[in-house]
Scaffold this active site. Structure first.
Site, PDB file in Angstrom:
ATOM      1  N   HIS B  74       0.821  -1.209   0.000  1.00 60.23           N
ATOM      2  CA  HIS B  74       0.000   0.000   0.000  1.00 60.23           C
ATOM      3  C   HIS B  74       0.861   1.269   0.000  1.00 60.23           C
ATOM      4  O   HIS B  74       0.548   2.242  -0.686  1.00 60.23           O
ATOM      5  CB  HIS B  74      -0.943  -0.037   1.216  1.00 60.23           C
ATOM      6  CG  HIS B  74      -1.676   1.232   1.444  1.00 60.23           C
ATOM      7  ND1 HIS B  74      -1.453   2.029   2.546  1.00 60.23           N
ATOM      8  CD2 HIS B  74      -2.627   1.855   0.712  1.00 60.23           C
ATOM      9  CE1 HIS B  74      -2.237   3.085   2.467  1.00 60.23           C
ATOM     10  NE2 HIS B  74      -2.971   2.997   1.381  1.00 60.23           N
ATOM     11  N   GLU B  77       1.971   1.870  -3.397  1.00 60.18           N
ATOM     12  CA  GLU B  77       0.866   2.467  -4.185  1.00 60.18           C
ATOM     13  C   GLU B  77       0.892   3.997  -4.038  1.00 60.18           C
ATOM     14  O   GLU B  77       0.766   4.725  -5.018  1.00 60.18           O
ATOM     15  CB  GLU B  77      -0.469   1.887  -3.715  1.00 60.18           C
ATOM     16  CG  GLU B  77      -1.687   2.489  -4.403  1.00 60.18           C
ATOM     17  CD  GLU B  77      -2.759   2.900  -3.422  1.00 60.18           C
ATOM     18  OE1 GLU B  77      -3.010   4.112  -3.309  1.00 60.18           O
ATOM     19  OE2 GLU B  77      -3.341   2.015  -2.752  1.00 60.18           O
ATOM     20  N   HIS B  78       1.063   4.477  -2.808  1.00 64.10           N
ATOM     21  CA  HIS B  78       1.172   5.932  -2.604  1.00 64.10           C
ATOM     22  C   HIS B  78       2.386   6.497  -3.346  1.00 64.10           C
ATOM     23  O   HIS B  78       2.312   7.567  -3.944  1.00 64.10           O
ATOM     24  CB  HIS B  78       1.318   6.247  -1.114  1.00 64.10           C
ATOM     25  CG  HIS B  78       0.022   6.263  -0.362  1.00 64.10           C
ATOM     26  ND1 HIS B  78      -0.410   7.346   0.356  1.00 64.10           N
ATOM     27  CD2 HIS B  78      -0.941   5.311  -0.217  1.00 64.10           C
ATOM     28  CE1 HIS B  78      -1.580   7.081   0.919  1.00 64.10           C
ATOM     29  NE2 HIS B  78      -1.917   5.842   0.598  1.00 64.10           N
ATOM     30  N   GLU B 154      -3.351   7.858   7.657  1.00 66.50           N
ATOM     31  CA  GLU B 154      -4.425   7.063   7.071  1.00 66.50           C
ATOM     32  C   GLU B 154      -4.785   5.896   7.996  1.00 66.50           C
ATOM     33  O   GLU B 154      -5.947   5.574   8.209  1.00 66.50           O
ATOM     34  CB  GLU B 154      -4.021   6.540   5.681  1.00 66.50           C
ATOM     35  CG  GLU B 154      -5.138   5.769   4.994  1.00 66.50           C
ATOM     36  CD  GLU B 154      -4.762   5.259   3.608  1.00 66.50           C
ATOM     37  OE1 GLU B 154      -3.672   5.609   3.107  1.00 66.50           O
ATOM     38  OE2 GLU B 154      -5.566   4.505   3.031  1.00 66.50           O
TER      39      GLU B 154
END
Lengths: 450, 463
Positions: B74, B77-78, B154
């Site tokens: 993840h 992905e950022h 997040e």
């Protein structure tokens, strides 16, 4: 599932997102008429898919509640399909499911309504439409169901009241709207929900679910003639005209107010804002484009750039106007680790002040227009989105050619327009600031700035 | 070579390929094609609006992470938005926005996906930028130091301050022992705090390549043109040797597991997870379809058993539901959950949920219930076609977890064939204690001045 943001263009209300139009394309021929019942009807025929979307809305949102009975609007709306015209809630739910139809609702401060999605073949469609009509015209609002739903609602309110985001929103709306009905929580409060009776709901229904204030939107696989019959069927059994209720005007803030609330959450939830604009405000387009640059344009907006991309202070940081029948809020929001709240606040305040004082750059304005204009086709690329457009045009009394003229209205906005519109509408020195998630409570009221 | 000429040649090549076995169109009008470097391209024309949704799916998710590196899929992905050799950090989204588009990305246990929704004429921009970051990502320590903070925010926002999210995270960690589905997609906070830019680089270099990706386009496009465009932009990226994927098979469960999660909340909550089969051979199996029907009979509509009985009739629950996760690269799980009304307990909810399961095992379900669920499934097939985004997502998802978009019609057929007896049989076989993990949320008062879940005083990257 983890996504990079909640939603890229988070910030503008759904209705706003959808209300854009292509350059000189009459690709969405909206038909508009008034039903014999007095209801306004908006219709787009589309035969690509064998399905039909219909919605019926009323000015019957939470702003039409009385303070001591706050929650009546939401409860009335919620109970419509829990018993009607001799059918129990279970029978209603089963009949919809048996034909593969789904019923949804719209509910906010201004608006309450139901939407239906069904297959368009006459056999299924007629079952679904018949049920929707019975729900709208003869809701029983059964006392025993009300008692159950009150228990559920109160439990949900108590649960929500522990959460930092709910606490922040409640404080924010109370400080921004004080005595105005926009200060009410849309689903009510523990005490006010507790005292609701069936008579309250019946009374609310009769006064607000009125035929000549209804807006019917129809989108999909039916002919004009069929759409006319559907609009009649859905509205002729509604209560007849009462006196229309006008929402009171919203007063501007006279001074800055800051409220800091203790909460053990790992993050501080921050909301900054003030009363914004009505849906019919002439500054609408200037503020739409301006806010896109300030904090509405997702990853390319100033607030996101300053807070998230340059400093890594928050996952989500945004601003938006929510234009309503009365002045809906302008809100800047974010969540950040508690120790960083002060830094984040300083960054946002500085960003807002600079933007209001100087306006956007030529380049920013060009980029914003490119995005809003170029993104138009995505605003009307599904039946669902078109239905939302129709409903918003009807409810907010926008011109039927609203979509046709939208791009021109966006293109026309200048830097001076944006600067002037923000100067008129947003005073960075008179904002409400709420921070939930701190070690101790504080209330700060700045000196009156008049 | 002049790019226009080159484009025409590629078009011709693509058209020639179309007649061969490498490309085929299904009944639903979906066309697919595989480039020489292993990149798969799947196109579904939808001409209702001049729009195209582009998605690039990588078969890489949190399930592929190693111990101590949870969350890296993840985080990467950022970082995919943080620049390449020729595109500056943040520039990707600016270019898409200037073309009127919207873009974002998603990471799950099984896959990572990137998408743009744009006017159909902007498809070349999507492909150019996606191909560029498939091969040329720049992972700088400065950008990483900022972005890892965003991801920690997040995590706090998505999980740490949300009681039910914490219960789900802890339940998964308890329900599974060896399989990486036990780890949260967002990653454990300690792993995020110790993650380095080099960790993301290793992950990128290992897994981001054309032969580990599927491009899906749904919209007002011509498949042959999309294939040619894909060849032009992605065709030059070399195939990668992918590391072997260790199966990390979950050992058999040896008895019921129970956990309690104490977090500030008002109402208790119970979440139960049974280990059940997942869909692997769509044409041969029947159990996953029966589990699907079981899920719908329990909570597929407002009149389904759990909301009707627990919430509306008995009035003991404020909400109750069932959920079957049967499509994925890891173990299948069947969830039951319920929240009591004020004054009720998690144990009462567990009892009520178990009673409903027992009723199905003892008495079965009715044909009327099955018919209702099937009518909904058939209608849903039509409604799904209203969203290009949903259609693209469905195709990419099935392809990436090892199934095929071609199976969509088969799924409906197989669902229609499920009998009441089969629904009862899967409940009897699989919804048993030896396959069960139960999590109770034990509500704690909110201590206003206190600080919750202070992070460990470990090393923080980037400080």
């Amino acid at each position: 599932m983890a996504t990079r943001t909640v939603m890229l263009l988070r910030g503008w209300t759904a209705a706003l997102l959808l209300c854009l139009t292509p350059p000189a394309l009459a690709i969405l021929p909206i038909e508009h008429w008034q039903a014999a019942s007095g209801a306004k009807v908006y219709f787009v025929a589309n035969r690509d898919l064998p399905m039909l979307d219909v919605s019926v809305d009323f000015p019957a949102g939470s702003a039409y509640d009385r303070r001591e009975k706050s929650g009546a609007a939401a409860m009335t709306h919620g109970l419509l399909r829990l018993g009607a015209d001799g059918l129990s809630e279970e029978e209603i739910a089963r009949r919809f499911a048996d034909v593969g139809a789904g019923v949804g609702g719209r509910f906010d401060a201004d608006r309450a309504g139901l939407s239906l999605r069904t297959l368009s073949d006459p056999a299924r469609r007629s079952v679904a439409l018949d049920l929707l009509a019975r729900i709208l015209h003869a809701p029983q609002l059964p006392a025993s169901v009300l008692e159950r739903e009150k228990v559920r609602q109160i439990g949900a309110l108590r649960e929500a009241d522990l959460r930092p985001d709910t606490q922040a929103a409640r404080a924010f709306y109370q400080l921004v709207y004080r005595d105005h009905p926009y200060s009410y929580r849309s689903v009510g409060e523990v005490e006010t929900v507790g005292r609701l009776t069936r008579d309250d709901l019946l009374d609310f229904y009769r006064r607000h679910y009125v035929a000549d204030r209804a807006v019917v939107a129809i989108m999909g696989d039916v002919s004009r003639q069929e759409a006319e019959a559907i609009a009649e069927q859905l509205t002729r059994g509604l209560p007849r005209a009462g006196t229309a209720v006008e929402l009171p005007a919203v007063e501007s803030l006279r001074q800055a107010v800051t409220r800091i609330v203790a909460h053990p959450a790992t993050q501080s939830h921050i909301l900054i804002g003030a009363p914004g604009i009505r849906r019919d405000d002439p500054d609408y387009f200037a503020l739409l484009v301006g806010n896109h640059i300030l904090g509405g344009g997702g990853f390319v907006s100033r607030i996101n750039e300053e807070v998230r991309q340059k400093r890594g202070l928050a996952y989500s940081a945004y601003s938006y106007f929510s234009p309503q029948r009365a002045r809906g809020p302008f809100i800047i929001g974010m969540q950040t680790q508690r120790d960083q709240a002060e830094e984040a606040l300083a960054v946002v305040h500085k960003t807002l002040r600079e933007f209001v004082a100087e306006g956007p750059t030529e380049q920013e304005l060009r980029a914003a227009k490119q995005n809003i204009v170029g993104g138009f086709p995505m605003r009307i690329d599904s039946n669902r989105k078109i239905l939302e457009n129709l409903a918003a045009i009807g409810f907010y009394k926008l011109p039927v050619n609203y979509l046709e003229t939208f791009v021109a209205n966006i293109e026309r906005v200048s830097i001076a327009d944006i600067r002037e519109a923000f100067a008129r509408g947003i005073d960075p020195e008179r904002m409400v600031t709420v921070v939930v998630g701190a070690d101790s409570d504080q209330a700060v009221t700045a000196p009156d700035k008049r | 070579m002049n790019s226009a000429i080159r484009f025409m040649q590629l078009m011709a090549l693509a058209c020639a390929l179309l007649t061969g076995p490498a490309a085929a169109a299904t009944a639903a009008g979906v066309a697919e094609h595989e480039l020489a470097n292993g990149l798969r391209v799947i196109v579904k024309p939808d001409r209702r609006a001049p729009v195209a949704v582009t998605m690039v799916w990588y078969r890489i998710g949190s399930v592929d992470e190693q111990n101590g590196l949870t969350g890296v899929a993840h985080v990467l992905e950022h970082m995919m938005f943080k620049g390449t050799k020729t595109v500056a950090p943040g520039e990707f989204s600016k270019l898409i926005a200037a073309a009127g588009g919207r873009d974002n990305a998603f990471t799950s246990r099984d896959y990572t996906g990137y998408f743009q929704t744009m006017h159909k004429s902007e498809l070349p921009l999507s492909f150019r930028l996606e191909a560029d970051r498939m091969a040329n990502l720049v992972l700088s320590p400065e950008e990483f130091a900022k972005e890892i903070k965003v991801v920690m925010e997040e995590r706090r926002w998505r999980t740490d301050d949300r009681p039910h999210a914490v219960v789900y995270e802890r339940l998964m960690a308890a329900a599974l022992t060896a399989h990486p589905y036990r780890n949260p997609v967002i990653g454990w906070m300690s792993d995020l705090e110790n993650l380095t830019v080099d960790d993301t680089r290793v992950f990128y270099e290992q897994w981001y390549g054309p032969n580990n990706a599927t491009v899906v386009v749904v919209g007002d496009v011509v498949p042959e043109e999309v294939f040619a465009l894909a060849e032009r932009h992605f065709g030059g990226i070399p195939r990668k040797t992918l590391p072997p994927r260790k199966p990390q098979t979950e050992p058999p469960q040896l008895g019921i597991k129970r956990i309690t999660v104490k977090v500030p909340a008002e109402l208790p909550y119970v979440l139960m997870a049974y280990r059940v089969p997942r869909l692997q051979k769509p044409a041969e199996e029947w159990e996953p379809y029966a589990l699907n029907m079981l899920e719908s009979v329990l909570s597929g509509n407002e009149a389904a058993r759990l909301p009707q009985r627990l919430v509306k009739t008995d009035r003991k629950a404020t909400s109750a539901g069932a959920s079957y996760n049967g499509v994925g690269r890891g173990p299948g799980l069947f969830y039951l959950s319920a929240t009591p009304v004020t004054g009720g307990s998690a144990a009462e909810m567990e009892g009520a949920l178990r009673r409903e399961i027992r009723r199905i095992v003892e008495e079965g379900v009715t044909q009327e219930e099955l018919d209702r669920v099937q009518a909904q499934a058939i209608a849903a097939q039509v409604y799904q076609r209203d969203s290009m985004f949903f259609q693209a997502r469905q195709i990419g998802w099935l392809e990436t977890v090892g199934l095929s978009h071609r199976d969509l019609d088969l799924f409906i057929e197989k669902l229609q064939q499920v009998t009441a007896e089969q629904v009862r049989e899967v409940a009897r076989r699989y919804l048993i204690d030896d396959r069960l993990t139960v999590a109770y949320l034990d509500p704690q008062p909110l201590e206003k001045g206190a600080r919750r879940a202070a992070p460990p005083a470990g090393v923080r990257h980037g400080n």
